[in-house]
Design a protein around this motif. Structure first.
Motif, PDB file in Angstrom:
ATOM      1  N   LYS A   1      45.724  65.161 -68.979  1.00  0.00           N
ATOM      2  CA  LYS A   1      47.014  64.300 -69.175  1.00  0.00           C
ATOM      3  C   LYS A   1      46.813  63.010 -69.781  1.00  0.00           C
ATOM      4  O   LYS A   1      47.520  62.418 -70.471  1.00  0.00           O
ATOM      5  CB  LYS A   1      47.648  63.996 -67.855  1.00  0.00           C
ATOM      6  N   GLY A   2      45.292  62.880 -69.856  1.00  0.00           N
ATOM      7  CA  GLY A   2      44.742  61.713 -70.379  1.00  0.00           C
ATOM      8  C   GLY A   2      43.475  61.937 -71.138  1.00  0.00           C
ATOM      9  O   GLY A   2      42.632  62.671 -70.761  1.00  0.00           O
ATOM     10  N   LEU A   3      43.400  61.209 -72.322  1.00  0.00           N
ATOM     11  CA  LEU A   3      42.047  61.493 -73.092  1.00  0.00           C
ATOM     12  C   LEU A   3      41.703  60.371 -73.555  1.00  0.00           C
ATOM     13  O   LEU A   3      42.308  59.411 -74.359  1.00  0.00           O
ATOM     14  CB  LEU A   3      42.599  62.338 -74.093  1.00  0.00           C
ATOM     15  N   LYS A   4      40.143  59.994 -73.755  1.00  0.00           N
ATOM     16  CA  LYS A   4      39.627  59.098 -74.390  1.00  0.00           C
ATOM     17  C   LYS A   4      38.624  59.730 -75.264  1.00  0.00           C
ATOM     18  O   LYS A   4      37.917  60.459 -74.845  1.00  0.00           O
ATOM     19  CB  LYS A   4      38.913  57.815 -73.446  1.00  0.00           C
ATOM     20  N   ILE A   5      38.526  59.196 -76.534  1.00  0.00           N
ATOM     21  CA  ILE A   5      37.475  59.726 -77.718  1.00  0.00           C
ATOM     22  C   ILE A   5      36.599  58.608 -78.146  1.00  0.00           C
ATOM     23  O   ILE A   5      37.171  57.435 -78.520  1.00  0.00           O
ATOM     24  CB  ILE A   5      38.346  60.142 -78.911  1.00  0.00           C
ATOM     25  N   ARG A   6      35.575  58.693 -78.102  1.00  0.00           N
ATOM     26  CA  ARG A   6      34.521  57.623 -78.485  1.00  0.00           C
ATOM     27  C   ARG A   6      34.045  58.153 -79.810  1.00  0.00           C
ATOM     28  O   ARG A   6      33.195  59.003 -79.774  1.00  0.00           O
ATOM     29  CB  ARG A   6      33.235  57.222 -77.621  1.00  0.00           C
ATOM     30  N   VAL A   7      34.157  57.317 -80.853  1.00  0.00           N
ATOM     31  CA  VAL A   7      33.724  57.307 -82.368  1.00  0.00           C
ATOM     32  C   VAL A   7      32.490  56.795 -82.444  1.00  0.00           C
ATOM     33  O   VAL A   7      32.576  55.584 -82.598  1.00  0.00           O
ATOM     34  CB  VAL A   7      34.919  57.215 -83.275  1.00  0.00           C
TER      35      VAL A   7
ATOM     36  N   PRO B   1      45.302  68.665 -77.223  1.00  0.00           N
ATOM     37  CA  PRO B   1      46.098  69.777 -76.553  1.00  0.00           C
ATOM     38  C   PRO B   1      47.684  69.120 -76.832  1.00  0.00           C
ATOM     39  O   PRO B   1      47.939  67.931 -76.812  1.00  0.00           O
ATOM     40  CB  PRO B   1      45.633  69.514 -74.870  1.00  0.00           C
ATOM     41  N   ASP B   2      48.483  70.029 -77.065  1.00  0.00           N
ATOM     42  CA  ASP B   2      49.810  69.693 -77.317  1.00  0.00           C
ATOM     43  C   ASP B   2      50.563  68.652 -76.199  1.00  0.00           C
ATOM     44  O   ASP B   2      51.245  67.695 -76.803  1.00  0.00           O
ATOM     45  CB  ASP B   2      50.744  70.738 -77.597  1.00  0.00           C
ATOM     46  N   GLY B   3      50.102  68.638 -74.948  1.00  0.00           N
ATOM     47  CA  GLY B   3      50.906  67.734 -74.141  1.00  0.00           C
ATOM     48  C   GLY B   3      50.154  66.443 -74.064  1.00  0.00           C
ATOM     49  O   GLY B   3      50.629  65.579 -73.328  1.00  0.00           O
ATOM     50  N   ILE B   4      49.330  66.142 -74.866  1.00  0.00           N
ATOM     51  CA  ILE B   4      48.829  64.657 -74.899  1.00  0.00           C
ATOM     52  C   ILE B   4      49.337  64.036 -76.149  1.00  0.00           C
ATOM     53  O   ILE B   4      49.186  64.382 -77.181  1.00  0.00           O
ATOM     54  CB  ILE B   4      47.338  64.586 -75.030  1.00  0.00           C
ATOM     55  N   HIS B   5      50.172  62.852 -75.737  1.00  0.00           N
ATOM     56  CA  HIS B   5      50.979  61.835 -76.708  1.00  0.00           C
ATOM     57  C   HIS B   5      50.332  60.797 -76.557  1.00  0.00           C
ATOM     58  O   HIS B   5      50.490  60.049 -77.679  1.00  0.00           O
ATOM     59  CB  HIS B   5      52.317  61.912 -76.173  1.00  0.00           C
ATOM     60  N   SER B   6      49.587  60.426 -75.741  1.00  0.00           N
ATOM     61  CA  SER B   6      48.883  58.946 -75.489  1.00  0.00           C
ATOM     62  C   SER B   6      47.482  59.107 -75.707  1.00  0.00           C
ATOM     63  O   SER B   6      46.944  59.834 -74.649  1.00  0.00           O
ATOM     64  CB  SER B   6      49.422  58.231 -74.667  1.00  0.00           C
ATOM     65  N   ILE B   7      46.602  58.644 -76.338  1.00  0.00           N
ATOM     66  CA  ILE B   7      45.162  58.684 -76.154  1.00  0.00           C
ATOM     67  C   ILE B   7      44.463  57.329 -76.426  1.00  0.00           C
ATOM     68  O   ILE B   7      44.942  56.240 -76.887  1.00  0.00           O
ATOM     69  CB  ILE B   7      44.626  59.460 -77.225  1.00  0.00           C
ATOM     70  N   LYS B   8      43.070  57.115 -75.907  1.00  0.00           N
ATOM     71  CA  LYS B   8      42.326  55.997 -76.081  1.00  0.00           C
ATOM     72  C   LYS B   8      41.200  56.333 -77.039  1.00  0.00           C
ATOM     73  O   LYS B   8      40.726  57.209 -77.146  1.00  0.00           O
ATOM     74  CB  LYS B   8      41.743  55.438 -74.819  1.00  0.00           C
ATOM     75  N   LEU B   9      41.057  55.486 -77.962  1.00  0.00           N
ATOM     76  CA  LEU B   9      39.876  55.458 -78.903  1.00  0.00           C
ATOM     77  C   LEU B   9      38.882  54.145 -78.639  1.00  0.00           C
ATOM     78  O   LEU B   9      39.251  53.077 -78.675  1.00  0.00           O
ATOM     79  CB  LEU B   9      40.361  55.536 -80.245  1.00  0.00           C
ATOM     80  N   LYS B  10      37.614  54.636 -78.771  1.00  0.00           N
ATOM     81  CA  LYS B  10      36.730  53.404 -78.991  1.00  0.00           C
ATOM     82  C   LYS B  10      35.662  53.513 -79.904  1.00  0.00           C
ATOM     83  O   LYS B  10      35.040  54.690 -80.021  1.00  0.00           O
ATOM     84  CB  LYS B  10      35.770  53.216 -77.654  1.00  0.00           C
ATOM     85  N   PHE B  11      35.553  52.826 -80.799  1.00  0.00           N
ATOM     86  CA  PHE B  11      34.725  53.109 -82.189  1.00  0.00           C
ATOM     87  C   PHE B  11      33.526  52.013 -81.966  1.00  0.00           C
ATOM     88  O   PHE B  11      33.616  50.813 -81.740  1.00  0.00           O
ATOM     89  CB  PHE B  11      35.601  52.541 -83.454  1.00  0.00           C
ATOM     90  N   LYS B  12      32.339  52.554 -82.481  1.00  0.00           N
ATOM     91  CA  LYS B  12      31.153  52.098 -82.924  1.00  0.00           C
ATOM     92  C   LYS B  12      30.827  52.446 -84.314  1.00  0.00           C
ATOM     93  O   LYS B  12      29.802  53.152 -84.529  1.00  0.00           O
ATOM     94  CB  LYS B  12      30.124  52.417 -81.994  1.00  0.00           C
ATOM     95  N   THR B  13      31.757  51.931 -85.129  1.00  0.00           N
ATOM     96  CA  THR B  13      31.741  52.184 -86.617  1.00  0.00           C
ATOM     97  C   THR B  13      32.225  51.150 -87.211  1.00  0.00           C
ATOM     98  O   THR B  13      32.861  50.131 -86.567  1.00  0.00           O
ATOM     99  CB  THR B  13      32.497  53.549 -86.755  1.00  0.00           C
ATOM    100  N   ASN B  14      32.464  50.920 -88.542  1.00  0.00           N
ATOM    101  CA  ASN B  14      33.076  50.124 -89.300  1.00  0.00           C
ATOM    102  C   ASN B  14      34.682  50.109 -89.435  1.00  0.00           C
ATOM    103  O   ASN B  14      35.049  51.511 -89.251  1.00  0.00           O
ATOM    104  CB  ASN B  14      32.563  49.897 -90.634  1.00  0.00           C
ATOM    105  N   ALA B  15      35.564  49.369 -89.869  1.00  0.00           N
ATOM    106  CA  ALA B  15      36.817  49.319 -90.103  1.00  0.00           C
ATOM    107  C   ALA B  15      37.234  50.502 -91.077  1.00  0.00           C
ATOM    108  O   ALA B  15      38.117  51.137 -90.754  1.00  0.00           O
ATOM    109  CB  ALA B  15      37.531  47.915 -90.320  1.00  0.00           C
ATOM    110  N   ILE B  16      36.541  50.628 -91.997  1.00  0.00           N
ATOM    111  CA  ILE B  16      37.091  51.538 -92.910  1.00  0.00           C
ATOM    112  C   ILE B  16      36.830  53.114 -92.535  1.00  0.00           C
ATOM    113  O   ILE B  16      37.823  53.848 -92.642  1.00  0.00           O
ATOM    114  CB  ILE B  16      36.247  51.612 -94.319  1.00  0.00           C
ATOM    115  N   GLN B  17      35.819  53.393 -91.620  1.00  0.00           N
ATOM    116  CA  GLN B  17      35.529  54.584 -91.026  1.00  0.00           C
ATOM    117  C   GLN B  17      36.812  54.967 -90.173  1.00  0.00           C
ATOM    118  O   GLN B  17      37.269  55.923 -89.922  1.00  0.00           O
ATOM    119  CB  GLN B  17      34.171  54.602 -90.507  1.00  0.00           C
TER     120      GLN B  17
END
Length: 364
Positions: A225-231, A241-257
């Motif tokens: 039901k919940g997802l966090k992706i580290r980039v 998955p289709d049932g996920i509408h809200s996610i968390k993202l954590k970036f260790k990259t630049n703003a353009i990427q």
């Protein structure tokens, strides 16, 4: 030997730990709640007060821990900074301990009965890479964080059926027999899930990296039901998955990427309507207001600032993401250096050890 004692929310500095237990001038109705040990001398049985709830050792301490030297009142024990060259044997750790951090450099096999029976949260050390035997982890355990170098298969029955949260270290890439109680899972860089490692149906939240193999594993996690992706450096798109509408993202990259990744992510996951992102010292709360016309709202705030530096904006998603040659400057709130001169921007370095008594960051 120096200690820091917290007595009913008052901090006292006491130089001699061994004078404490027999000191008649110490007011008995003020229980000692927490102690940080900053010295070199070994702790004798009975030296620490029996009211002690939290105990943290500094990196200076390297003496063996004897049976009886830790009071049975302890509930939180932080051994993260000490260097032990001999095993921690059964009976040393009080069974009252509920939250435990093992020494960072400790890499000695644990005997059955070493871990407290009441243990709820456990973080193994950075160097720990020893087999976990069946029955070693107590049936009370709900949260486990493996060390950075841990890379040994986890056999059936090793993880207790009470376990709710599991976090792998960076080096882990072995088969796992999952407990059907597991609800939260965090996998790291080296983990390449095998097809036979079918995640349990109880899994509700997963924390992954933006790698192709992690994305493939995610597709087998249909119960989440919940997802966090580290980039970090691999910006492969992730099929959510289709049932996920809200996610968390954590970036260790630049703003353009970041913008390039968002564009690719949203193109293949049009069901996502809410994104919580973190880049450097900024946090972004993004809500897709109109997916057809591409309007979104972005609430941007400075993570570590004590003053009000938040900013709310309404933008067109297509126009914003199409300008891939620009960063996120148009979103940033005003930054006044004098308001942030004491900000603590900490890293996520696995080898760093905090002296904090809050163990939540050890697991999540």
């Amino acid at each position: 030997m120096e200690l820091t004692l917290e007595v009913n929310d008052h901090i006292l500095e006491i130089e001699d730990i061994f004078g404490l237990a027999g000191n008649e001038s110490f007011v008995p109705h003020l229980p000692v709640i927490s102690v940080t040990i900053e010295g070199f001398e070994a702790i004798r049985p009975g030296a620490l007060p029996d009211t002690l709830k939290m105990l943290c050792f500094s990196h200076h301490y390297s003496e063996p821990l004897q049976v009886g030297c830790l009071p049975s009142s302890l509930t939180v024990l932080d051994l993260g900074k000490i260097i032990l060259k001999i095993p921690i044997t059964p009976g040393v750790l009080p069974h009252s301990v509920q939250r435990l951090r093992f020494p960072t450099w400790y890499n000695i096999e644990l005997e059955p009965g070493t871990l407290p029976r009441s243990l709820i949260q456990l973080k193994l050390g950075y160097n720990f890479n020893q087999r976990l035997g069946i029955g070693l982890l107590p049936s009370s355990l709900t949260k486990l964080k493996l060390g950075y170098e841990f890379n040994i298969p986890i056999e059936w029955g090793v993880l207790p059926t009470t376990l709710l949260s599991l976090k792998f270290g960076k080096c882990f890439n072995q088969s796992v027999s999952w407990p059907q109680s597991l609800e939260t899972l965090c996998i790291n860089r080296d983990y390449d899930p095998k097809s036979k490692d079918t995640p349990p149906s109880s899994l509700r939240y997963i924390n992954i990296l933006s790698f192709v193999n992690h994305s493939n594993f995610l597709n087998r996690c249909q119960s989440i039901k919940g997802l966090k992706i580290r980039v970090i450096d691999d910006i492969s798109e992730v099929l959510i998955p289709d049932g996920i509408h809200s996610i968390k993202l954590k970036f260790k990259t630049n703003a353009i990427q970041l913008k390039q990744y968002l564009k690719s992510l949203l193109e293949v996951n049009q069901q996502v309507t809410s994104i919580s992102m973190r880049l450097g010292v900024y946090r972004f709360e993004v809500l897709i207001l109109d997916s057809q016309k591409g309007w979104f709202a972005a609430w941007v705030s400075y993570i570590y600032g004590m003053s009000d530096t938040s900013k709310l904006m309404f933008l067109n998603l297509v126009d914003f993401l199409s300008a891939s040659d620009t960063g996120l400057n148009e979103l940033y709130p005003p930054y006044d250096k004098k308001h942030h001169q004491n900000d603590d921007v900490s890293s996520d370095n696995e080898s760093s050890v905090s002296g904090s008594y809050d163990l939540s960051e050890w697991i999540e």
